[in-house]
Design a protein around this motif. Structure first.
Motif, PDB file in Angstrom:
ATOM      1  N   ALA A 158       3.397   3.998  -4.750  1.00 30.97           N
ATOM      2  CA  ALA A 158       2.118   4.089  -4.054  1.00 30.97           C
ATOM      3  C   ALA A 158       0.972   4.215  -5.053  1.00 30.97           C
ATOM      4  N   GLU A 159      -0.239   4.037  -4.556  1.00 30.75           N
ATOM      5  CA  GLU A 159      -1.428   4.157  -5.389  1.00 30.75           C
ATOM      6  C   GLU A 159      -1.730   5.628  -5.680  1.00 30.75           C
ATOM      7  N   PRO A 160      -2.480   5.914  -6.739  1.00 24.69           N
ATOM      8  CA  PRO A 160      -2.702   7.307  -7.158  1.00 24.69           C
ATOM      9  C   PRO A 160      -3.300   8.206  -6.083  1.00 24.69           C
ATOM     10  N   LEU A 161      -4.178   7.674  -5.219  1.00 30.82           N
ATOM     11  CA  LEU A 161      -4.832   8.489  -4.194  1.00 30.82           C
ATOM     12  C   LEU A 161      -4.182   8.325  -2.817  1.00 30.82           C
ATOM     13  N   ALA A 162      -2.975   7.776  -2.782  1.00 27.85           N
ATOM     14  CA  ALA A 162      -2.314   7.513  -1.501  1.00 27.85           C
ATOM     15  C   ALA A 162      -2.094   8.782  -0.695  1.00 27.85           C
ATOM     16  N   SER A 163      -1.910   9.927  -1.366  1.00 30.78           N
ATOM     17  CA  SER A 163      -1.658  11.163  -0.627  1.00 30.78           C
ATOM     18  C   SER A 163      -2.866  11.589   0.195  1.00 30.78           C
ATOM     19  N   LEU A 164      -4.056  11.072  -0.110  1.00 34.86           N
ATOM     20  CA  LEU A 164      -5.262  11.376   0.656  1.00 34.86           C
ATOM     21  C   LEU A 164      -5.503  10.375   1.775  1.00 34.86           C
ATOM     22  N   GLN A 165      -4.644   9.383   1.914  1.00 36.58           N
ATOM     23  CA  GLN A 165      -4.829   8.343   2.925  1.00 36.58           C
ATOM     24  C   GLN A 165      -3.982   8.629   4.170  1.00 36.58           C
ATOM     25  N   TRP A 166      -4.359   9.691   4.884  1.00 42.87           N
ATOM     26  CA  TRP A 166      -3.674   9.995   6.142  1.00 42.87           C
ATOM     27  C   TRP A 166      -3.818   8.844   7.128  1.00 42.87           C
ATOM     28  N   ASP A 167      -4.910   8.094   6.988  1.00 45.98           N
ATOM     29  CA  ASP A 167      -5.168   6.977   7.900  1.00 45.98           C
ATOM     30  C   ASP A 167      -4.104   5.910   7.776  1.00 45.98           C
ATOM     31  N   MET A 168      -3.694   5.606   6.548  1.00 50.38           N
ATOM     32  CA  MET A 168      -2.679   4.571   6.347  1.00 50.38           C
ATOM     33  C   MET A 168      -1.305   5.042   6.799  1.00 50.38           C
ATOM     34  N   ARG A 169      -1.045   6.326   6.646  1.00 49.53           N
ATOM     35  CA  ARG A 169       0.231   6.844   7.143  1.00 49.53           C
ATOM     36  C   ARG A 169       0.276   6.771   8.667  1.00 49.53           C
ATOM     37  N   MET A 170      -0.843   7.015   9.328  1.00 49.87           N
ATOM     38  CA  MET A 170      -0.876   6.969  10.785  1.00 49.87           C
ATOM     39  C   MET A 170      -0.473   5.601  11.313  1.00 49.87           C
ATOM     40  N   ILE A 171      -0.910   4.532  10.620  1.00 43.57           N
ATOM     41  CA  ILE A 171      -0.620   3.185  11.114  1.00 43.57           C
ATOM     42  C   ILE A 171       0.481   2.502  10.312  1.00 43.57           C
ATOM     43  N   ARG A 172       1.162   3.273   9.462  1.00 42.42           N
ATOM     44  CA  ARG A 172       2.313   2.806   8.664  1.00 42.42           C
ATOM     45  C   ARG A 172       1.968   1.631   7.753  1.00 42.42           C
ATOM     46  N   ALA A 173       0.751   1.680   7.191  1.00 40.88           N
ATOM     47  CA  ALA A 173       0.339   0.692   6.194  1.00 40.88           C
ATOM     48  C   ALA A 173       0.456   1.332   4.818  1.00 40.88           C
ATOM     49  N   THR A 174       1.692   1.551   4.380  1.00 40.70           N
ATOM     50  CA  THR A 174       1.980   2.283   3.152  1.00 40.70           C
ATOM     51  C   THR A 174       2.962   1.494   2.295  1.00 40.70           C
ATOM     52  N   ALA A 175       3.195   2.013   1.076  1.00 43.35           N
ATOM     53  CA  ALA A 175       4.111   1.332   0.160  1.00 43.35           C
ATOM     54  C   ALA A 175       5.508   1.217   0.743  1.00 43.35           C
ATOM     55  N   GLU A 176       5.941   2.248   1.476  1.00 44.41           N
ATOM     56  CA  GLU A 176       7.273   2.199   2.087  1.00 44.41           C
ATOM     57  C   GLU A 176       7.226   1.643   3.502  1.00 44.41           C
ATOM     58  N   GLY A 177       6.040   1.359   4.016  1.00 37.17           N
ATOM     59  CA  GLY A 177       5.881   0.805   5.349  1.00 37.17           C
ATOM     60  C   GLY A 177       5.612  -0.688   5.314  1.00 37.17           C
ATOM     61  N   SER A 178       4.464  -1.109   5.872  1.00 36.89           N
ATOM     62  CA  SER A 178       4.184  -2.542   5.997  1.00 36.89           C
ATOM     63  C   SER A 178       4.007  -3.236   4.658  1.00 36.89           C
ATOM     64  N   HIS A 179       3.562  -2.501   3.622  1.00 36.34           N
ATOM     65  CA  HIS A 179       3.366  -3.153   2.318  1.00 36.34           C
ATOM     66  C   HIS A 179       4.678  -3.690   1.764  1.00 36.34           C
ATOM     67  N   ALA A 180       5.770  -3.032   2.094  1.00 40.04           N
ATOM     68  CA  ALA A 180       7.074  -3.490   1.608  1.00 40.04           C
ATOM     69  C   ALA A 180       7.565  -4.719   2.349  1.00 40.04           C
ATOM     70  N   VAL A 181       7.014  -4.946   3.529  1.00 36.14           N
ATOM     71  CA  VAL A 181       7.446  -6.074   4.363  1.00 36.14           C
ATOM     72  C   VAL A 181       6.445  -7.221   4.283  1.00 36.14           C
ATOM     73  N   GLN A 182       5.165  -6.903   4.473  1.00 34.93           N
ATOM     74  CA  GLN A 182       4.132  -7.934   4.480  1.00 34.93           C
ATOM     75  C   GLN A 182       2.822  -7.324   3.958  1.00 34.93           C
ATOM     76  N   PRO A 183       2.576  -7.413   2.648  1.00 35.54           N
ATOM     77  CA  PRO A 183       1.342  -6.868   2.080  1.00 35.54           C
ATOM     78  C   PRO A 183       0.132  -7.770   2.270  1.00 35.54           C
ATOM     79  N   GLY A 184       0.366  -8.906   2.910  1.00 32.66           N
ATOM     80  CA  GLY A 184      -0.726  -9.855   3.096  1.00 32.66           C
ATOM     81  C   GLY A 184      -0.571 -11.058   2.196  1.00 32.66           C
ATOM     82  N   ASP A 185      -1.096 -12.161   2.671  1.00 34.17           N
ATOM     83  CA  ASP A 185      -1.018 -13.426   1.940  1.00 34.17           C
ATOM     84  C   ASP A 185      -2.397 -13.785   1.395  1.00 34.17           C
ATOM     85  N   ARG A 186      -2.424 -14.229   0.151  1.00 30.44           N
ATOM     86  CA  ARG A 186      -3.696 -14.588  -0.477  1.00 30.44           C
ATOM     87  C   ARG A 186      -4.437 -15.667   0.296  1.00 30.44           C
TER      88      ARG A 186
END
Length: 578
Positions: A141-169
């Protein structure tokens, strides 16, 4: 969104042609004139409409042929009446860019307006809480990820959606806002400078000498038309980071950290959003392969646009009719051309399914507001416009944010937007707001101040505000991040989920390259993968908001809380009907 609305302020007190403009600053002659937005009637040729404008004493200075909207300037005081009588012209609205704004005193001087004051927060009126140092982030995860409660709420995290689909350029996300600081270290990797545009011209001072946007700081040629990689307000940069801050080992990561960000600036530095730039940004998005746009604003000067409100003069009614028609044309144009339209629900803590007391309109010139009781048929644009997906804000405990608008038929989905009064999780202020990217220029001209927080900027030696975090880069300089709250902060989380959906299910765009997905399909997947949330019990909150509806759909959560992981892993759907 970006207002310190009277209702919110009262509650806080009681609780403690779609091309960038290159026009130079207004001359004395121009300041004596008035700008207008003119709506050409359907079935009338552009030349006939231009001739009608000229006959009424106006001169076309800007035209958007895609939706038949033009800006005209006239020194004829009777232009509005003359133009509105022309058969070739369907509507006329005063373009409030050059207006008479009363002086706003601050230590005997005029001060710059900032319409995003509420979202940036007044920390003097609330307990700051204990400083919360970032804990060790999860692996990857990114250095300030522990302060991102918002991303944990919607499961947009390193172990969540980022591992499956981080987005396409190849997925393009347009940020229609005050700009994007394309040089921010956590934004730069995903920023498309070639596609980005600025549709506004700064208004340093009004005709009476009152400061609106402030000095033209970023334009080397003195034109007051900033480059398309500048944000002198901060709002647009904050929004963009929530969508797509890069996963690069610095700061935070957005919902879709690999998608492409495009700056479609339609907002002034002061936070005003006028009709022509908003229309131009939407049609540009439709013409240039933008997949999703985020719209965290409302079009000035009317919070609610009513076609025939009895409290309004005939001229004011025509003005609002023009804004409604022009905005609907632009939203429909973009949607037909593949743009998913995501918008902030608004910060008036109002139920939009019921009559609402509007004390904000018209908000420009300042001091011209009046009180109107408006029915649900009056429209807050663009969030109540055709095909716009309205996003309600939530605090860290998943309760509806105290300020957020809501209502059956208004709420599409809910997403984290922050709530300074939501203390159920034990988070300290400002950590229960949303942390995202912040321009260095803005940080150094207003946010870095001695407020008792011991963090020190390694460059200047100054204390850093408790709303600002300095993340040190390898060269010792700061990348800045800020805490904000508002439905403006909720909307980009839904925008990021839409970008994840297009990345996962989109097909190659033969017209523009990259990926594309029909907006109706993107909307359907977002709706179906949102996590259902029932109304609270009791349904009437301490702030006087009543939640109506069931767990499948209600006025607080719409179809549910957006979920990036569920969206990325949804079952494929071959039904492409739009």
């Amino acid at each position: 969104m970006r207002r310190l609305f009277p209702l919110v302020l009262a509650m806080l007190t009681s609780l403690a042609a779609a091309v960038p403009s290159t026009a130079r600053p207004a001359t004395n002659e121009q300041q004596r004139s008035q700008s207008y937005v003119v709506l050409y009637r359907a079935g009338v040729s552009a030349e006939e409409a231009r001739a009608a404008v000229r006959a009424a004493g106006g001169q076309i200075v800007r035209e958007n042929g895609k939706v038949r909207v033009a800006t005209a300037r006239s020194s004829n005081p009777r232009f509005f009446a003359a133009a509105s009588r022309k058969a070739e012209i369907e509507g006329v609205a005063r373009d409030r860019r050059i207006g008479h704004v009363p002086r706003v005193a601050r230590q005997g001087k005029s001060r710059r307006v900032d319409k995003f004051a509420f979202e940036k927060g007044d920390f003097s009126g609330e307990g700051a809480g204990a400083a919360v140092a970032p804990s060790a982030p999860p692996v990857g995860a990114e250095p300030l990820a522990s302060l991102q409660w918002d991303m944990r709420m919607i499961r947009a995290t390193a172990e969540g959606s980022h591992a499956v689909q981080p987005g396409d350029r190849g997925v393009m996300v347009g940020i229609i806002d005050t700009g994007i600081d394309g040089s921010h270290p956590d934004v730069a990797a995903n920023f498309n400078a070639a596609l980005s545009r600025n549709f506004t011209t700064d208004i340093p001072f009004d005709a009476l000498g009152n400061e609106i946007d402030g000095p033209c700081a970023a334009d080397p040629d003195g034109s007051c038309s900033d480059p398309a990689n500048v944000d002198e307000n901060g709002h647009g940069t904050h929004v963009s980071g929530s969508v797509a801050a890069a996963a690069n080992g610095l700061g935070i990561a957005g919902v879709a950290p690999n998608v492409t960000l495009v700056n479609l600036r339609a907002g002034q530095d002061s936070g005003f959003f006028f009709l022509q730039p908003s229309v131009d940004a939407l049609t540009y998005a439709g013409d240039h392969g933008i997949d999703v746009v985020n719209m965290s604003y409302f079009i000035d000067p009317w919070l609610f646009n009513c076609r025939n409100h009895p409290a309004d003069s005939p001229a004011e009614q025509l003005e609002q009719q023009t804004i409604i028609t022009a905005t609907q044309r632009a939203l429909s144009y973009a949607h037909r051309r593949g743009v998913t339209l995501v918008s902030a629900a608004g910060n008036e803590m109002a139920d939009y399914s019921k009559p609402v007391t509007d004390t904000t309109s018209p908000d420009f010139p300042l001091g011209t507001e009046k009180e109107r009781l408006v029915p649900p048929s009056c429209l807050d644009l663009p969030t109540e416009g055709r095909n716009a997906l309205s996003v309600v804000a939530l605090g860290p405990s998943e309760r509806k944010s105290f300020y957020s608008n809501y209502g059956l038929g208004h709420a599409f989905v809910a997403a984290p937007g922050g709530d300074s009064l939501d203390t159920a999780t034990g988070l300290a202020n400002p950590q229960n707001r949303i942390l995202s990217t912040w321009p260095e220029f803005v940080a150094r001209t207003g946010d870095i101040e001695g407020d008792g927080i011991p963090d020190i900027d390694p460059v200047t030696g100054n204390p850093i505000s408790n709303r600002i975090i300095c993340e040190r880069q390898t060269d010792g300089t700061c990348a800045y991040f800020a805490y904000l709250q508002g439905t403006s902060m909720a909307s980009p989380h839904a925008t990021g989920v839409a970008a994840v959906i297009v990345s996962e299910f989109g097909k190659r765009d033969r017209r523009m390259g990259g990926l594309e997905l029909r907006p109706r399909k993107t909307e359907r997947i977002m709706e179906e993968t949102a996590r259902e949330h029932a109304c609270p019990e009791p349904r009437l909150t301490e702030f006087g908001a009543l939640c109506e509806g069931g767990p499948e759909y209600n006025g607080f959560y719409g179809f549910g809380i957006v979920d990036a992981l569920s969206a990325a892993t949804a079952e494929p759907d071959d039904d492409d009907d739009d």
